[in-house]
Design a protein around this motif. Structure first.
Motif, short mmCIF file in Angstrom:
data_model
loop_
_atom_site.label_atom_id
_atom_site.label_comp_id
_atom_site.label_asym_id
_atom_site.label_seq_id
_atom_site.Cartn_x
_atom_site.Cartn_y
_atom_site.Cartn_z
N PHE A 5 81.68 32.72 37.74
CA PHE A 5 82.69 33.46 36.99
C PHE A 5 82.64 33.06 35.52
N ALA A 6 82.54 31.75 35.25
CA ALA A 6 82.54 31.26 33.88
C ALA A 6 81.30 31.73 33.12
N ARG A 7 80.14 31.77 33.79
CA ARG A 7 78.93 32.24 33.11
C ARG A 7 79.07 33.70 32.69
N ALA A 8 79.69 34.50 33.56
CA ALA A 8 79.90 35.91 33.21
C ALA A 8 80.85 36.05 32.01
N GLU A 9 81.93 35.26 32.00
CA GLU A 9 82.87 35.34 30.87
C GLU A 9 82.27 34.73 29.60
N LYS A 10 81.37 33.76 29.73
CA LYS A 10 80.68 33.21 28.55
C LYS A 10 79.91 34.32 27.84
N ALA A 11 79.21 35.17 28.61
CA ALA A 11 78.48 36.29 28.01
C ALA A 11 79.44 37.27 27.34
N THR A 12 80.59 37.47 27.96
CA THR A 12 81.58 38.37 27.36
C THR A 12 82.08 37.83 26.04
N LEU A 13 82.37 36.53 25.97
CA LEU A 13 82.87 35.93 24.73
C LEU A 13 81.83 36.01 23.62
N GLU A 14 80.55 35.79 23.94
CA GLU A 14 79.51 35.89 22.92
C GLU A 14 79.40 37.32 22.40
N LYS A 15 79.53 38.29 23.30
CA LYS A 15 79.48 39.69 22.88
C LYS A 15 80.67 40.02 21.97
N LEU A 16 81.85 39.53 22.32
CA LEU A 16 83.04 39.79 21.51
C LEU A 16 82.93 39.15 20.13
N LEU A 17 82.36 37.94 20.06
CA LEU A 17 82.21 37.28 18.76
C LEU A 17 81.19 38.02 17.89
N ARG A 18 80.11 38.54 18.50
CA ARG A 18 79.16 39.34 17.71
C ARG A 18 79.85 40.58 17.15
N ALA A 19 80.72 41.18 17.97
CA ALA A 19 81.45 42.36 17.50
C ALA A 19 82.35 42.03 16.32
N LYS A 20 82.75 40.76 16.17
CA LYS A 20 83.58 40.33 15.05
C LYS A 20 82.74 39.91 13.84
N GLY A 21 81.40 39.95 13.98
CA GLY A 21 80.54 39.58 12.86
C GLY A 21 79.95 38.20 12.96
N TYR A 22 80.15 37.50 14.07
CA TYR A 22 79.60 36.15 14.25
C TYR A 22 78.32 36.27 15.10
N TYR A 23 77.19 36.48 14.42
CA TYR A 23 75.94 36.77 15.14
C TYR A 23 75.19 35.50 15.55
N GLN A 24 75.69 34.32 15.18
CA GLN A 24 75.09 33.08 15.63
C GLN A 24 76.07 32.27 16.48
N ALA A 25 77.04 32.95 17.07
CA ALA A 25 78.05 32.24 17.87
C ALA A 25 77.40 31.63 19.11
N ASP A 26 77.89 30.47 19.50
CA ASP A 26 77.41 29.78 20.69
C ASP A 26 78.62 29.38 21.53
N VAL A 27 78.62 29.81 22.78
CA VAL A 27 79.74 29.55 23.68
C VAL A 27 79.27 28.65 24.82
N SER A 28 80.02 27.60 25.09
CA SER A 28 79.75 26.71 26.22
C SER A 28 81.02 26.56 27.04
N PHE A 29 80.88 25.97 28.22
CA PHE A 29 82.06 25.76 29.06
C PHE A 29 81.86 24.54 29.94
#
Length: 589
Positions: free
Chosen positions: A75-99
């Motif tokens: 579940f967390a891996r799926a939401e990690k991908a979602t968070l990275e996609k949302l950050l790119r949509a905000k203009g953060y194209y080098q965002a890195d999400v961990s959990f």
């Protein structure tokens, strides 16, 4: 002490209005799916963090595919991908999400990195297409490259192209070039070639019971007009807004000599509706409503409705026939009749009312209405029962710019009404009622909880006759669910022998803070005030009684379901209860 309590209570409501949107949403197991989580954004950006949390909560409620993940790690891996996609949509194209997972709780850590900004925009336009330089695209050089703003710019690009040309098709988009070294980007908006055409003819097909001539009057397309998709969409919406059509399929012929024909293939909806409802208020008890509607009585959009409202204190049967486009496409004529029986603390009344009203929309938002009405009533006021035959000629004007009738979030409503009355049984009895009201709605889209701040004010005057010469059921009364919550219905006026007198003038005002939580839930903090006075005009130092409370909303597909509880802030001994409860459909105003 009472004044201290009243001020303290109002202060508490104001504090809650500020704090409540910032409270972290409670994860209820029957409303959300997935483990509890925390989110840390580095560097901190509270507004971005709030939107990320809301997006995850919305996905858990709406995306049933998340249920396939049978472990917290999946579940967390799926939401990690979602968070990275949302950050790119905000203009953060080098965002890195961990959990990391701690006792079935997921702790996300997002390193946003640098925000990417727009360096410049360019346009690729085919020959023969009019495209003057300049114009606001909604995004400018130097601003963050947010996906929402880019997509909005594409729509502005299409809209401007359509307004300046007669293109059969507008196939447009954009390409983005991103420089990771400078954290800058360039946008190119492009338009693919298409033929310039004009409208030729249109026809309507598929209707079986609705007259074609009635539907054709809703469409303003003319032969020789510049082709425009917005004009087609306007025509489609006009057909749907008749409330007689379920769907409209637009068919455009191949161009011939620079012209095209348009066919609107319609599917009619069921023209009959049965309605039922239930509500509750402390001062009136359960309220039942029933109704039946036919929206195409004579095959030209004529509407016939019968509505019934039943409670212990009020029984009503209302029938109406509405004729659209009466003498003008923006004009309606309505005939109505009502049977009423009221048992109130102030009076008991039985009445039969009939009348007609002509309404003209001068603009889509502004309308005027005038008509005639005859009301026969028998009213018990104290120990005296009087009979009245009131002839009146009501006139009103309404300016309504709100975005939703049952749950407005933006816009305003201004209404003015003048009603002169003559009693045909007692020729010397004449009086006039004047009422003005206004509501305004402001929504702060960028604040947590997207709160809507709503204000309503109303005032009225009754002149030409003394208080006792006016029928008790035509006086002004204040208090109750649609007036001042916290006080019983019609109780905010002077009293005589334990019964409210009503008034010849009144003032009402209401303030609400409507907070929208993730999902379908909301809370409301409100304060209402008002009073009815014996004078023809509200006195400058007139008393106002105030109530306050809290409400809960569940937003259905039709309208919000409303639960309000309110307390009188100036409780009167032997008159007011400790609190009042209201349950109904739609916002209070």
């Amino acid at each position: 002490m009472r004044l201290f309590f009243q001020r303290g209570f109002v202060s508490l409501l104001l504090v809650l209005a500020v704090v409540a949107p910032r409270l972290e949403a409670i994860e209820l197991p029957f409303l959300t799916y997935g483990p509890a989580f925390d989110l840390e954004l580095d560097p901190p950006a509270p507004a971005v963090s709030e939107k990320l949390r809301d997006a995850l909560m919305d996905q858990r409620k709406q995306n049933t595919e998340m249920e396939i993940y049978d472990t917290t790690a999946k579940f967390a891996r799926a939401e990690k991908a979602t968070l990275e996609k949302l950050l790119r949509a905000k203009g953060y194209y080098q965002a890195d999400v961990s959990f990391r997972i701690e006792e079935d709780k997921v702790r996300y850590r997002a390193i946003s990195g640098p925000i990417y900004r727009l360096r410049k925009m360019s346009f690729r336009i085919p020959k023969g297409v009019h495209w003057p330089p300049g114009g606001d695209m909604g995004i400018n050089a130097g601003e963050p490259l947010e996906a929402r703003k880019v997509l909005e710019a594409v729509e502005r690009f299409k809209s401007r192209i359509a307004s300046l040309n007669c293109l059969l098709d507008i196939d447009a988009g954009y390409t983005a070039s991103i420089d990771h070294d400078t954290h800058m980007a360039e946008l190119e908006f492009y338009l693919n070639p298409s033929e310039q055409v004009n409208f030729n003819q249109y026809r309507i097909s598929g209707n079986t019971t609705v007259e074609t001539a009635f539907l054709e009057r809703k469409i303003t397309l003319q032969s020789g007009q510049c082709f425009n998709r917005k004009k087609l969409e306007k025509a489609r919406l006009a057909l749907l807004q008749t409330n007689l059509i379920a769907s409209v399929d637009q068919k455009i012929s191949p161009p011939l000599d620079g012209k095209v024909d348009v066919e609107f293939a319609v599917t009619e909806r069921n023209h009959r509706t049965v309605k039922t409802g239930i509500g509750y208020s402390t001062d009136e008890g359960p309220v039942l409503s029933f109704g039946w509607e036919h929206r195409n009585l004579l095959h030209g959009g004529e509407k016939f409705t019968i509505d019934t409202r039943l409670s212990e204190k009020f029984q009503n049967v209302d029938g109406r026939i509405t004729l659209p486009e009466f003498g003008h496409r923006d004009q309606t004529l309505e005939f109505y009749g009502e049977l009423n029986r009221e048992i109130r603390d102030a009076y008991e009344a039985e009445s039969v009312t009939g009348g007609t009203v002509l309404t003209r929309f001068l603009t889509p938002a502004f309308s005027v209405a005038g008509g005639a009405q005859l009301k026969l009533s028998s009213v018990l006021d104290g120990d005296d029962r009087d009979e009245y035959t009131l002839l009146s000629f009501p006139f009103s004007a309404t300016w309504n710019t709100t975005d939703d009738l049952l749950d407005p979030r933006k816009g305003w409503i201004l209404t003015g009404q003048v009603i002169p009355y003559t009693d045909l049984l007692n020729v010397g009895t004449r009086f006039m009622k004047t009422i003005g009201s206004g509501s305004i709605y402001l929504t702060a889209d960028r604040l947590p909880g997207t709160p809507t701040f709503a204000f309503r004010g109303a005032a009225g005057s009754l002149s030409g006759a003394g208080l006792l010469q006016v029928p008790a059921d035509e006086r002004y009364y204040v208090g109750g669910g649609g007036s001042v919550r916290g006080y019983s219905y019609q109780t905010l006026s002077a009293y005589t022998e334990g019964e409210p007198d009503g008034g010849r003038s009144f003032i009402e005002m209401s303030f609400e803070t409507r907070i929208h939580h993730p999902g379908n839930f909301g809370t409301v903090l409100f304060t209402d005030g008002g009073y009815a006075y014996p004078q023809s005009y509200p006195p400058s130092q007139g008393e106002l009684l105030w109530g306050a409370g809290i409400g809960f909303r569940y937003f259905t597909a039709v309208a919000p379901l409303r639960f309000d509880i309110a307390w009188p802030l100036q409780k009167r001994e032997d008159i007011d209860d400790d609190f009042q409860l209201y349950i109904s459909l739609g916002q209070a105003f």
